[in-house]
Design an enzyme around this catalytic site. Structure first.
Site, PDB file in Angstrom:
ATOM      1  NE  ARG A   1      -2.724   0.479   3.463  1.00 29.53           N
ATOM      2  CZ  ARG A   1      -1.938   0.755   4.521  1.00 29.53           C
ATOM      3  NH1 ARG A   1      -1.257   1.873   4.555  1.00 29.53           N
ATOM      4  NH2 ARG A   1      -1.849  -0.087   5.521  1.00 29.53           N
TER       5      ARG A   1
ATOM      6  CE1 TYR B   1     -18.786   9.262 -15.144  1.00 29.83           C
ATOM      7  CE2 TYR B   1     -17.468   9.547 -13.178  1.00 29.83           C
ATOM      8  CZ  TYR B   1     -18.267   8.759 -13.977  1.00 29.83           C
ATOM      9  OH  TYR B   1     -18.550   7.480 -13.611  1.00 29.83           O
TER      10      TYR B   1
ATOM     11  CE  LYS C   1     -13.866   6.385 -18.388  1.00 33.76           C
ATOM     12  NZ  LYS C   1     -13.733   6.757 -17.024  1.00 33.76           N
TER      13      LYS C   1
HETATM   14  C1  PLP Z   1     -13.925  12.985 -16.980  1.00 39.41           C
HETATM   15  C2  PLP Z   1     -13.940  11.861 -15.991  1.00 39.41           C
HETATM   16  N1  PLP Z   1     -13.360  12.029 -14.782  1.00 39.41           N
HETATM   17  C3  PLP Z   1     -13.357  11.045 -13.861  1.00 39.41           C
HETATM   18  C4  PLP Z   1     -13.992   9.843 -14.084  1.00 39.41           C
HETATM   19  C5  PLP Z   1     -14.008   8.799 -12.988  1.00 39.41           C
HETATM   20  O1  PLP Z   1     -13.082   7.809 -13.256  1.00 39.41           O
HETATM   21  P1  PLP Z   1     -13.247   6.258 -12.820  1.00 39.41           P
HETATM   22  O2  PLP Z   1     -14.440   5.723 -13.530  1.00 39.41           O
HETATM   23  O3  PLP Z   1     -11.940   5.659 -13.260  1.00 39.41           O
HETATM   24  O4  PLP Z   1     -13.417   6.252 -11.337  1.00 39.41           O
HETATM   25  C6  PLP Z   1     -14.591   9.622 -15.322  1.00 39.41           C
HETATM   26  C7  PLP Z   1     -15.263   8.318 -15.592  1.00 39.41           C
HETATM   27  O5  PLP Z   1     -15.992   8.164 -16.544  1.00 39.41           O
HETATM   28  C8  PLP Z   1     -14.580  10.652 -16.293  1.00 39.41           C
HETATM   29  O6  PLP Z   1     -15.174  10.501 -17.497  1.00 39.41           O
END
Ligand code: PLP
Length: 380
Positions: free
Chosen positions: A49, A102, A200
């Site tokens: 960790r 998001y 992503k």
């Molecule tokens: C722009 C953006 N930020 C943060 C996140 C959150 O990431 P995670 O799904 O890896 O927790 C996403 C997820 O779709 C996103 O599109």
């Protein structure tokens, strides 16, 4: 000696392993490490960790790609966001957030952080004056932006917002997930922390969930590192290895995503079955000039309004074949989704609600003519 982006993506943090010469950093799938004597861990590793060599390789690479002194890898993008909020803010503080973000990020602020005393105000991040007006002097700790935003692809002027945030004694945090560090480097434009869902474009193959923070300031970075260990939402060794493997091709993938998205945006623009096409690369996009100033190219995400309204938007999503109907984005395969009923269902009824006729495309790197043919049949 400084290197170009693609060289860093392939080599930063990834020297051949000392013992065997393994060219690829091994997956150190271990929770703990033998110590030579009490209080004498080898090379500082005592528990995974706190530190793991595979995660370290990814963290060093992420820091190099974003141009900051400290990079940290987390279990997910939201884990990275949560760690940042709890490291940088305390109860009674205030955060300005995008009025188009998001949905999961909004949910973190609205349903979790607010209960712990962190107030927030949504503001249009493409409007510098609106962000300035939303700041509560002396109370606002973070100006948080996405650019491009998810799903409406709004563009925030990072340099201008850095000045506004810093004037108010606040940090500028930029969620760089949609652009990736290949297309945009917020720290060089004045941002204090970059956030990624590495799930992503950074990972790029839809096979791993992860998140990252890169800080511009070493002191803040070390504070975040302390919280990463204290809170524990770390990226696992295999996930770190998969993400690093994806990163090696980030530059070439992003160029192909952009090539394909430019072709598809041009095709949709003016199509009889399509209303507005939202793509920062189109001169009609209100943020086009700012995007051209701060991004290398315009990315692989396109949103558009279906001419036939919400039911038409849903039908397009259901009819697409090569574009896979799925949440998430940024992988090599093309995805299509209906934000209102899928990724952004959690913002229904909030100020962040998205239009019902909106369709979001994550344009992959397939043969573009096949993608165009699929859209043509799906539009009906
Ligand atoms: C722009 C953006 N930020 C943060 C996140 C959150 O990431 P995670 O799904 O890896 O927790 C996403 C997820 O779709 C996103 O599109």
């Amino acid at each position: 000696m400084s290197h170009g982006f693609d060289t860093l993506a392939i080599h930063a943090g990834q020297d051949p392993e000392a013992r065997t010469g393994a060219v690829i950093p091994p997956i150190y799938q271990t929770s703990t490490y033998a110590q030579d004597a009490v209080g004498a861990p080898r090379q500082g590793y005592e528990y995974s960790r706190s530190g793991n060599p595979t995660r370290d390789a990814l963290q060093e690479c992420l820091a190099a790609l974003e141009g900051g002194p400290v990079g940290l890898a987390f279990a997910s993008g939201l884990a990275a966001e949560d760690t940042l909020l709890r490291a940088a803010c305390k109860p009674g503080d205030h955060v300005v957030i995008p009025d188009d973000a998001y949905g999961g990020t909004y949910r973190l602020f609205a349903k979790v952080a607010e209960r712990w005393g962190l107030a927030y105000t949504p503001a249009k991040v493409s409007d510098v004056d609106a962000v300035r007006a939303a700041i509560r002097p002396g109370v606002t700790r973070i100006v948080w932006v996405e650019t491009p935003t998810n799903p409406l692809l709004g563009i925030a002027d990072i340099a201008a917002l850095a000045a506004v945030a810093h004037d108010a004694g606040a940090l500028l945090v930029v969620d760089n997930t949609f652009a990736s560090p290949y297309l945009q480097q917020p720290l060089a434009l004045g941002a204090d922390v970059v956030v990624h869902s590495t799930t992503k474009y950074v990972g790029g193959h839809s096979d791993v969930v992860g998140g990252a923070l890169v800080a511009a300031d070493r002191g803040l970075g070390e504070e975040l590192r302390f919280h990463q260990n204290a809170m524990g939402a770390v990226n696992g060794p295999f996930d770190a290895w998969l993400t690093l493997r994806g990163i090696k091709t980030l530059g070439v993938r992003m160029d192909r995503h952009c090539d394909n998205a430019e072709r598809i945006a041009a095709y949709l623009d003016g199509h009889a079955k399509v209303g507005q096409v939202i793509y920062p690369g189109l001169p009609s996009h209100p943020g086009h000039e700012v995007a051209a100033k701060q991004m290398r190219r315009f990315g692989g995400m396109i949103s558009f309004r279906a001419a036939g309204g919400e039911e038409h938007a849903v039908e397009i999503c259901n009819q697409a074949k090569l574009f896979v109907l799925a949440e998430s984005l940024g992988g090599v395969e093309s995805l299509i989704e209906h934000p209102g009923r899928m990724t952004h269902a959690s913002v229904a009824g909030s100020p962040l609600e998205v239009p019902g006729d909106l369709v979001r495309l994550s344009v992959g790197i397939e043969t573009v003519d096949d993608l165009l043919a699929d859209l043509e049949q799906a539009l009906g």
